[in-house]
Design an enzyme around this catalytic site. Structure first.
Site, mmCIF file in Angstrom:
data_model
loop_
_atom_site.group_PDB
_atom_site.id
_atom_site.type_symbol
_atom_site.label_atom_id
_atom_site.label_comp_id
_atom_site.label_asym_id
_atom_site.label_seq_id
_atom_site.Cartn_x
_atom_site.Cartn_y
_atom_site.Cartn_z
ATOM 1 N N SER A 1 12.903 18.671 4.659
ATOM 2 C CA SER A 1 11.482 18.341 4.619
ATOM 3 C C SER A 1 11.296 16.874 4.241
ATOM 4 O O SER A 1 11.755 15.986 4.959
ATOM 5 C CB SER A 1 10.764 19.294 3.663
ATOM 6 O OG SER A 1 9.376 19.259 3.854
ATOM 7 N N ASP B 1 8.743 27.627 11.629
ATOM 8 C CA ASP B 1 8.329 26.691 10.581
ATOM 9 C C ASP B 1 6.806 26.547 10.603
ATOM 10 O O ASP B 1 6.242 26.089 11.592
ATOM 11 C CB ASP B 1 8.977 25.324 10.808
ATOM 12 C CG ASP B 1 8.856 24.403 9.608
ATOM 13 O OD1 ASP B 1 7.752 24.331 9.029
ATOM 14 O OD2 ASP B 1 9.846 23.745 9.259
ATOM 15 N N HIS C 1 10.188 27.501 6.635
ATOM 16 C CA HIS C 1 10.269 26.207 5.958
ATOM 17 C C HIS C 1 10.797 26.400 4.535
ATOM 18 O O HIS C 1 10.203 25.924 3.564
ATOM 19 C CB HIS C 1 8.886 25.535 5.943
ATOM 20 C CG HIS C 1 8.942 24.058 5.626
ATOM 21 N ND1 HIS C 1 9.210 23.116 6.591
ATOM 22 C CD2 HIS C 1 8.784 23.381 4.465
ATOM 23 C CE1 HIS C 1 9.186 21.910 6.037
ATOM 24 N NE2 HIS C 1 8.943 22.045 4.743
#
Length: 295
Positions: A97, A245, A273
């Site tokens: 991320s 995601d 995610h």
């Protein structure tokens, strides 16, 4: 370790003579978000592994963001300070991320320090998601020329979570756990015990739990350095992304891989995610091992 006067908590695993994998966590998340199973797999494969708490998280120092705002470049400088503190000239940089964005930044601006880049669940650093988020939150249609906004379910969760009570430790833990559940999606099983352990430990370790939200503020600052072309990246790169995601839909990963000349892509069906799904940490560790094996 210290970076610009800030003390950063770090942890090292494995043989220091082995090649180094530097794990860079995402927004507001502590280093302990990297699962033990993933680290053990990397160490067993012959890698030295380093992880660290970003500024404003865990045992690292916190910042008064109003008085001393910082940017992605400052967080990347912290990352370099960790490598310098261990005397590591080059590392296999693995970021998830926000950590993937930091990895991109390093590969562009300090290519001599990045042996390979693995970017997981992330988006190109030159993409400003703010306008797409704003339109989605307002119920307006997405701009077809932009990368997609987060999934409606996630945006609904964000709005509901902002109204949820967080006055007790139990309420704060439950709210964080629900967020990780939403981020996981509904395809791969959610390892709730692992997520709860992480959330509880994170609350115990945090010097100032509210400070972690500064990462969002830092990420929204679109400085010119973020617009440097990713085509300049020379390090071998691996882009790992999931089909489910809810923050960065698959086109984000496709765009990132297309912009890096050496990039390979690996799509994990059903992954959302986070890393809280049984077997997922080991699976990602194996991808990292393969990507760094001959570099």
């Amino acid at each position: 370790m210290t970076s610009d006067g800030l003390r950063l908590w770090t942890e090292r695993f494995g043989d220091p003579t082995h090649s180094t994998v530097l794990l860079v966590m995402g927004t507001s998340a502590q280093a302990i978000g990297w699962p033990d199973e993933l680290i053990e797999r990397l160490v067993h494969s012959g890698r030295q592994v380093i992880r660290f708490d970003h500024r404003d998280t865990g045992y690292s120092d916190c910042v008064d963001f109003t008085a001393h705002p910082y940017t992605l470049a400052d967080m990347a400088a912290d990352t370099l300070a960790v490598l310098d503190g261990y005397g590591v000239d080059r590392a296999h940089v693995v970021g998830v991320s926000l950590g993937g964005a930091i990895g991109q930044w390093l590969a562009v601006h300090h290519p001599q320090r990045v042996q390979t880049l693995t970017a997981i669940m992330t988006s190109p650093i030159g993409n400003n998601p703010g306008p797409a988020w704003a339109r989605a939150m307002a119920g307006q249609p997405a701009d077809p020329d932009e990368l997609p906004p987060p999934a409606p379910r996630f945006l609904q969760h964000v709005m509901a979570s902002a109204q949820a009570p967080r006055t007790t430790p139990e309420q704060r833990i439950d709210a964080d756990l629900q967020t990780w559940r939403v981020l996981n999606g509904d395809v791969l099983p959610f390892d709730e015990p692992a997520a709860r352990k992480f959330v509880e430990r994170s609350h115990q370790r945090a010097r100032n739990p509210a400070a972690a939200s500064n990462h969002d503020l830092a990420g929204r600052q679109f400085t010119p350095d973020r617009l440097a072309p990713l085509s300049s990246i020379t390090a071998p790169a691996l882009v790992i992304h999931g089909t489910e995601d809810p923050i960065f839909a698959l086109p984000h990963a496709e765009s990132l891989a297309a912009q890096i000349p050496s990039a390979r892509s690996h799509v994990i069906k059903g992954m959302g995610h986070n890393l809280f799904s049984p077997g997922l940490p080991e699976r990602i560790a194996d991808l990292i091992v393969d990507s760094t094996a001959t570099r």
